[in-house]
Design an enzyme around this catalytic site. Structure first.
Site, PDB file in Angstrom:
ATOM      1  CE  LYS A  35      -4.306  -1.365   2.223  1.00 41.08           C
ATOM      2  NZ  LYS A  35      -5.232  -1.178   3.329  1.00 41.08           N
ATOM      3  CB  THR A 121     -16.053   1.345  14.620  1.00 39.87           C
ATOM      4  OG1 THR A 121     -16.233   2.349  13.624  1.00 39.87           O
ATOM      5  CG2 THR A 121     -17.354   1.090  15.351  1.00 39.87           C
ATOM      6  CB  CYS A 283     -19.563   0.048   8.786  1.00 42.20           C
ATOM      7  SG  CYS A 283     -18.004   0.892   8.492  1.00 42.20           S
ATOM      8  CE  LYS A 286     -15.515  -3.175  11.417  1.00 40.03           C
ATOM      9  NZ  LYS A 286     -15.650  -2.207  12.498  1.00 40.03           N
TER      10      LYS A 286
END
Ligand SMILES: NC(=O)c1ccc[n+]([C@@H]2O[C@H](COP(=O)([O-])OP(=O)(O)OC[C@H]3O[C@@H](n4cnc5c(N)ncnc54)[C@H](O)[C@@H]3O)[C@@H](O)[C@H]2O)c1
Length: 456
Positions: A35, A121, A283, A286
């Site tokens: 990346k 989160t 999101c 999970k």
């Protein structure tokens, strides 16, 4: 301000790039060297509209690094945006967050003041856990009493596909801090967004009528809960309309009409009332599972959140069952699936309903072809080992097929030449899992059309 962002996924890269554009000096860190290599060449690692242009516009304010310890030394604010994947018991796995906190603490300099904000989160109580991790490392280094680290919770609400829009023009910014003054560093970090005192990027004008966002300054536990409650509520809205859609099919109503009529009530609102294959992505699945896991840990039941998940995952089977009914079985049938991304404008296929439909079809013996305008590579990786054919062109995919499932509402699918497509099919059966196509138009073009909640 000097900012370090740990984790350059959808959240970290978007946030880091936006903050650099706003004038902060930002170093984005990731442990994934492949990346990093792309990022250092100015290429975005995620498909997000405008992101690469903004990386270029941010110029020298934006840099990338492999080592957290180095990147945080001069930082005023450190944002942790690493992944928190789901564990097998539904809980959010906070290992990456803890590892990042350790690495951050190893790099902090003696005598300085830092704000460490958790954007990932995370379950309630993680801010406390992160504070302890940091304190332990600083203690072991013998600098605990000489370095001040304010750990705050700063949940992220961006929507993939509109990530930059959400970052520059948020509805609210939530900061959870033990002491209200600990939120001040983030108030400064986001000042230009809060006051909208920046020149919008040329490709992202400020929306007309946009109101200044509220800074919700609260305690860390409430901040962490705001994130879970928001996602649980949004996913519930979709599941609710999907439940209504099922009944619409029984009684002969059209759920798109019902949603329009219902959504005009300002107490309800029109958003998230599109019936279809249901929600997916990195999101909602999970985060709703994590919410239930938190509840279970506290011996508390949450039947509404649980039902929302049940209704959601049932949608994927209902699509296949409708096909089975219409085709009199799917075994040995050639079926095309249009769309792999969990929603349009992203290449993210995590927990995508489209992938589950493909898997169920293959499981039940169908031969499956797939297409997606941008998520083919991620789809290929996710479906590895499964006998599925990938097509670059929807018309070639349709050639000889016995049914098509429209699984992602990419706008380009709305503009398909339906008559030409029907002409390629062995049997022109269209299962519109997103209610994207006008049923009358499809029927005129020769299709046997089935939508969701409008199967009259
Ligand atoms: N994607 C969304 O739409 C979205 C929206 C709101 C909140 N979130 C939350 O934000 C967090 C990040 O989500 P994402 O979608 O950007 O994740 P992602 O998987 O796309 O990216 C996470 C990145 O963190 C890197 N990473 C992991 N551990 C690291 C470490 N110790 N040091 C440096 N880099 C590390 C990974 O290599 C990866 O590139 C999650 O908790 C997610 O739930 C995501």
């Amino acid at each position: 301000m000097n900012v370090a962002v740990i984790g350059t996924g959808y959240v970290g890269l978007t946030t880091g790039t936006a903050l650099a554009y706003l004038g902060h000096r930002v170093t984005c860190v990731d442990k994934d060297t492949a990346k990093l290599e792309l990022l250092c060449r100015g290429r975005s690692t995620v498909h997000e509209q405008g992101l690469e242009e903004l990386m270029a516009l941010s110029g020298r304010n934006l840099s990338f690094a492999r080592q957290t310890q180095e990147a945080v030394k001069d930082a005023d604010v450190i944002l942790v945006a690493v992944g928190t994947p789901q564990k097998s018991n539904g809980e959010a796995n906070t290992q990456n967050v803890e590892a990042a906190a350790r690495e951050v603490a190893e790099g902090l300099e003696k005598g300085r003041l830092y704000c460490l904000a958790v954007k990932s989160t995370v379950p309630v109580g993680t801010e406390r856990q992160v504070s302890q991790v940091v304190r332990r490392v600083l203690d072991a280094r013998g600098v605990e009493d000489k370095t001040t680290v304010m750990v705050v919770s700063n949940p992220e609400f961006l929507r993939e596909g509109r990530a930059l829009h959400c970052t520059f023009y948020p509805d609210r910014i939530v900061v959870g801090a033990e002491q209200p003054e600990d939120a001040d560093m983030l108030r400064r970090l986001y000042q230009r967004i809060l006051e909208q005192s920046f020149d919008p990027p040329p490709f992202l004008p400020r929306p007309g009528g946009y109101n200044l966002p509220t800074l919700v300054s609260t305690d860390p536990t409430s901040a962490e809960m705001i994130k879970y409650a928001s996602n649980a509520f949004l996913s519930l809205k979709i599941s609710f309309i999907n439940e209504i859609a099922g009944l619409c099919e029984k009684v002969g109503a059209d759920v798109t009409e019902v949603a329009r009529g219902v959504g005009l009530d300002p107490r309800i609102g029109p958003g998230f009332l599109a019936a279809g294959l249901g929600w997916g992505g990195s999101c909602f699945p999970k985060d709703t599972a994590a919410l239930l896991a938190i509840a279970e840990e506290h011996a508390y039941t949450m039947p509404i959140a649980a039902a929302s998940r049940e209704v959601n995952f049932r949608q994927r089977y209902r699509v296949v069952e409708k096909l089975q009914e219409t085709l009199k079985g799917v075994r040995g049938r050639l079926i095309g699936v249009l769309g792999l991304a969990f929603k349009p404008a992203t290449d993210d296929v995590r927990e995508s309903p489209a992938l589950d439909v493909v898997r169920i079809l293959v499981e039940r013996g169908a031969r499956v072809r797939v297409h997606d305008p941008v998520a083919m590579d991620n789809g290929r990786r996710a479906l590895e080992g499964l006998e599925v054919e990938f097509f670059r062109d929807p018309y070639t995919l349709a050639s000889g097929a016995e049914a098509l499932v429209l699984a992602t509402e990419w706008p380009q699918y709305r503009h398909l030449d339906l008559a030409r497509l029907a002409g390629m099919m062995r049997t022109p059966v269209l299962l519109d899992g997103r209610n994207l196509i006008d049923p009358e138009e499809a029927r005129r073009a020769g299709w046997t059309y089935m939508g969701t909640g409008r199967w009259v």
